[in-house]
Structures are given as structure tokens and as C-alpha cells.
Design an enzyme around this catalytic site. Sequence first.
Site, PDB file in Angstrom:
ATOM      1  N   SER A  85      -0.926 -13.949  38.440  1.00  9.10           N
ATOM      2  CA  SER A  85      -2.328 -13.521  38.512  1.00  9.10           C
ATOM      3  C   SER A  85      -3.298 -14.624  38.123  1.00  9.10           C
ATOM      4  O   SER A  85      -4.478 -14.566  38.438  1.00  9.10           O
ATOM      5  CB  SER A  85      -2.545 -12.330  37.574  1.00  9.10           C
ATOM      6  OG  SER A  85      -2.427 -12.743  36.223  1.00  9.10           O
ATOM      7  N   GLY A  86      -2.807 -15.629  37.395  1.00 10.36           N
ATOM      8  CA  GLY A  86      -3.702 -16.641  36.849  1.00 10.36           C
ATOM      9  C   GLY A  86      -4.085 -16.329  35.419  1.00 10.36           C
ATOM     10  O   GLY A  86      -4.692 -17.144  34.732  1.00 10.36           O
ATOM     11  N   GLY A  87      -3.713 -15.120  34.938  1.00  5.35           N
ATOM     12  CA  GLY A  87      -3.937 -14.762  33.538  1.00  5.35           C
ATOM     13  C   GLY A  87      -2.958 -15.493  32.636  1.00  5.35           C
ATOM     14  O   GLY A  87      -1.993 -16.104  33.109  1.00  5.35           O
ATOM     15  N   HIS A 129      -3.624  -5.416   0.555  1.00  8.89           N
ATOM     16  CA  HIS A 129      -3.086  -5.831   1.861  1.00  8.89           C
ATOM     17  C   HIS A 129      -3.068  -7.356   1.983  1.00  8.89           C
ATOM     18  O   HIS A 129      -4.085  -7.962   2.324  1.00  8.89           O
ATOM     19  CB  HIS A 129      -3.926  -5.234   2.987  1.00  8.89           C
ATOM     20  CG  HIS A 129      -3.733  -3.761   3.153  1.00  8.89           C
ATOM     21  ND1 HIS A 129      -2.753  -3.226   3.957  1.00  8.89           N
ATOM     22  CD2 HIS A 129      -4.373  -2.705   2.581  1.00  8.89           C
ATOM     23  CE1 HIS A 129      -2.804  -1.903   3.898  1.00  8.89           C
ATOM     24  NE2 HIS A 129      -3.777  -1.558   3.071  1.00  8.89           N
ATOM     25  N   SER A 182       1.065 -14.173  32.755  1.00  4.95           N
ATOM     26  CA  SER A 182       1.837 -14.508  33.964  1.00  4.95           C
ATOM     27  C   SER A 182       1.924 -16.022  34.154  1.00  4.95           C
ATOM     28  O   SER A 182       2.928 -16.537  34.659  1.00  4.95           O
ATOM     29  CB  SER A 182       1.253 -13.831  35.205  1.00  4.95           C
ATOM     30  OG  SER A 182       0.056 -14.435  35.628  1.00  4.95           O
ATOM     31  N   GLU A 228      -1.788  -9.055   4.297  1.00  3.13           N
ATOM     32  CA  GLU A 228      -1.781  -9.470   5.708  1.00  3.13           C
ATOM     33  C   GLU A 228      -3.170  -9.687   6.283  1.00  3.13           C
ATOM     34  O   GLU A 228      -3.312 -10.344   7.319  1.00  3.13           O
ATOM     35  CB  GLU A 228      -1.010  -8.441   6.556  1.00  3.13           C
ATOM     36  CG  GLU A 228      -1.688  -7.100   6.735  1.00  3.13           C
ATOM     37  CD  GLU A 228      -1.420  -6.109   5.603  1.00  3.13           C
ATOM     38  OE1 GLU A 228      -1.623  -4.904   5.821  1.00  3.13           O
ATOM     39  OE2 GLU A 228      -1.019  -6.543   4.503  1.00  3.13           O
ATOM     40  N   CYS A 276       0.837  -1.198   0.000  1.00  8.54           N
ATOM     41  CA  CYS A 276       0.000   0.000   0.000  1.00  8.54           C
ATOM     42  C   CYS A 276       0.879   1.258   0.000  1.00  8.54           C
ATOM     43  O   CYS A 276       1.585   1.517  -0.963  1.00  8.54           O
ATOM     44  CB  CYS A 276      -0.978  -0.049   1.169  1.00  8.54           C
ATOM     45  SG  CYS A 276      -2.358   1.113   0.985  1.00  8.54           S
TER      46      CYS A 276
END
Length: 525
Positions: A235-237, A181, A240, A183, A86
Site C-alpha cells: 500500500s505504501g504504508g 505506574h 506493508s 510504565e 497498581c
Amino acid sequence: MALDIHAHRILILDFGSQYTQLIARRVREIGVYCELHPFDMDDEAIREFNPRGIILAGGPESVHEANSPRAPQAVFDLNVPVLGICYGMQTMAEQMGGKVEGSDLREFGYARVDVVGKSRLLDGIEDHVDDDGVLGLDVWMSHGDKVTQMPGNFNILASTPSCPIAGMYDDVRGYYGVQFHPEVTHTKQGGRILSRFVQDICGCEALWTASNIVEDAIAQVRAQVGSANVLLGLSGGVDSSVVAALLHRAIGDQLTCVFVDNGLLRLHEGDQVMAMFKENMGVKVIRADAEKQFLDNLAGEADPEKKRKIIGRTFIDVFDAEASKLENIQFLAQGTIYPDVIESAGAKSGKAHVIKSHHNVGGLPEEMNLKLVEPLRELFKDEVRKIGLELGLPYDMVYRHPFPGPGLGVRILGEVKKEYADILRRADHIFIEELRKADWYHKTSQAFVVFQPVKSVGVVGDGRRYAWVVALRAVETVDFMTARWAHLPYELLETVSGRIINEIDGISRVTYDVSSKPPATIEWE
């Protein structure tokens, strides 16, 4: 000798397109390492980076405006293949002696381009072949200007009725430009086109794989940390959790995790985190039960932003208190990922790319004189998930819906109370349980329940009930920048509503949020 998974690398220069990070993710999916840098990266830094190929991304500017961005001269002096997308194609054309003009007919959205030239980039790649043998591609366009005259030694690669030079190529030097594009997923053959450029034309091997990334990260952590001890806020996320699993594999008992249970987590979440990391994996985890401290600090506060700040400050206080009990800690680990490292606002000007400071545990690194370990800082979120699986974390943990840092604190509108949190936890658990049963959990990007501090009349048996109202929220999104409310089946909503009202004392009414983003945000606070 250890495998250098960064040896075959692509440099992507960002001119401000909303799709630039998507280019990087697509290249990584091919199995090739790449980095994203601002368009004004200096020549010496480009030479030092030593890419196998360079991609010039899109952008919102016009090349014939004063002070519009230009690619550094080093891009064309390195003798490596270059792909302009582009705006990247337009600035390549202009800088190499071609001509770019504004167009009366702008192209935004789906388009079909005819493949005109016989180039290495598009050879054998097509979506259609018409009766005259012309090859066609279904692509995504987003441009106003167009190249009207190519530089010397370039040939036409692709064409549309309104944009005769929709692509150009010079196979000898390995220079290519496409006005569409590749992508975005709307360009059906986009993955093949990028793979052709990165692997066949630039000669990059697919070294960037989940197993190689894990091995490389472990080696880097061991080299950085040595025999020192490392502290991590767990955190449990997803981020982490992956850091914890990775560091535990790399340095074992040198890692200590502090898990702050703030009383604002999902049902049984604290126990699940402890079971996964402490019991199953043998990670050293200290659980700080701080529910009372968080709720006391939040008492009487209804403003969403102030609630967030209180939760953040309290987390730091609790984390600091636990960390101060530990001895010989020299490193602090954080789950910083690559999009955190890229300054998001800088994409607009192209010049504001700075490394964000990520003191998500407050001033702890300075106060305790700790050095940072950030093993995920090169990775996109989808890559973090893949290496989580590679490290043996359960699929349901790795592909869990996002959960806000302040937890249920921002899903309880107004003041946060233990009663509200307990009710909300159970309602949210029922909603997620039913989504999983109906095979809708992974079809939605995020789903949760919001507690509204409003009472409504209901009828139970022969009695009248005056109880709280909750709202169900479920959205579908690719990037969380925009989102559509999920069109869940009525039968599923009916089941969820019935269970919540019947099983939870204190709720009389369940509503469903049908707002998209924009104008609404995904979270209510």
C-alpha cells in the site's frame, strides 16, 4: 547456532489497564522480549512460556469485589521474580495473605512517593533527596484501593501520606509491588525501575534489538516459505513497506507485490512507491491502475461507512484479479502487527482476548488456498519503524504520518469525484510541504486537508470567485485514542492558506479545525 532472541522473556498478565500495552513497549525498549496475555492464562501455558520474570499489570477492578481477577497460582510457584503494578500489587498482596481496603482518598495523577526500604528494585534510583536524607520519586498514580497489610516477609518499599504502603518488597524471592505506574512517562524514573527489574533482578539480556529482530525474522521466513512464492499487497504504508523490504531481503524474487493505485492516494504517491521498491530495491511490483474502477463504484455514494465498504470491496476485486494472473503462489504476506493480535476490547473484561482475523485482502487466503506469512506479528508500531530503518528504508517513509486505508475517500466529505480528489491532493501536498519547511511535521502526529463539498465566495483581483472550502487538520497525540489539536503558529497557517488559495484553482477559503478528540474524531469521516 543462531541466537534465540526470545530466550530471555518476560510475561505480562493483563488485568484490564489502559496502560498494559505501554508496559510491554517499555520492556521491549529495554531490549527484552515480552508477551502480553490475559490474567486467566492457565498454569500449564505459563510454565510452558517459561518466563525469566512476570509483571502483573494494573486494572480497573477492586480485589475485594466478588469474582475480581486473580493471578494464576503458577505465577507464585515458578520461583521467578514478580513485579505487581497498581492492581497487580493489590492482588499479589491479597493472594499472599495481606490485606487490601478501599480508600476515602483516591490518588489520580502526579504524586511524590518517599522511598522507604533498601530494596534491589529502587536502590540508587531517586528524583529528590530532602534535608533529612529521604529519597523521593515523582510518579503517576491511578488507584482507589490500597494495601493496608503486607503479606509475611514483605517490607515497605515506598510511601505517601495517604498511602503508607505505596510499594512493598521481598528481595529474597524477588517479589515487588508498586502502587504507581512506572510504565508512563510521567513517572520520571520509570524506565530505570523497569530496567532494574527486567535486567538486574530477572537477569534478562538485551537481545531484542532491531538488527537481531531482522535476522530472526529473515530466518523464520526462510524456514516457513522455503522455495515457495509469496504475494503481498503493497500500500505504501509503513507496515506493508517494512514487510516488503523484509521479505525481499529474505527471499528475493520469490516475492511479488501488487500495488493497487485507487486514485485516492496522495500527490505522486504511486510513483514514489514504485520508485522506492521496484527501481531502487529491485522488488517485483505489479502496479494496478484502478482509479476509474474505484471512482465509478463510488459515484453517487455520500455515506462514509458505505464509501469505506465500497473501497474495501473494490480493492479485493482488483487484488484478486491481479493475483489470479500469477502462478505458483503459495503464501500471502500481511502486515499484521502485535496490537492487531491483542483483542483490544478484551482488556476491559480480561477474558475476551482472542486473535483477530486479519483478512485485509478479503477471502483471498481461502479462495486461493494460501498460507499466511505475518513477519511483523510480534512487533509494536515503534518497533516496526525501527526495523524499517534497519532494512534501509528512508526515514521520511518510515516516520510518515498515518494515512487511512480508504485514502482520500474519507477526506472528501460526501460523494467522491475525480475533480475533488485532484484538488485535495494538491492542497494536502502544500500543507505537508509547509509543515516540513517550518519544522512542524514531526511535531505533529497527523496532519492533512479535508475537502468540503461546500462553496464560498472569494475575491480574486477585481473578480468574484465562488469556489470550494477546505479544512486543515493537525493533531498531537501519543496513542491516537485521545488527541489535541496542534497549536500551529499563525504565520504558518497564513502561509499555507495563501498558497492553497493562490495556487489551486477551485478553492476560495481555508479553515483550521480546532477540535480535540474526544469529542471529535481525528479523521472527519
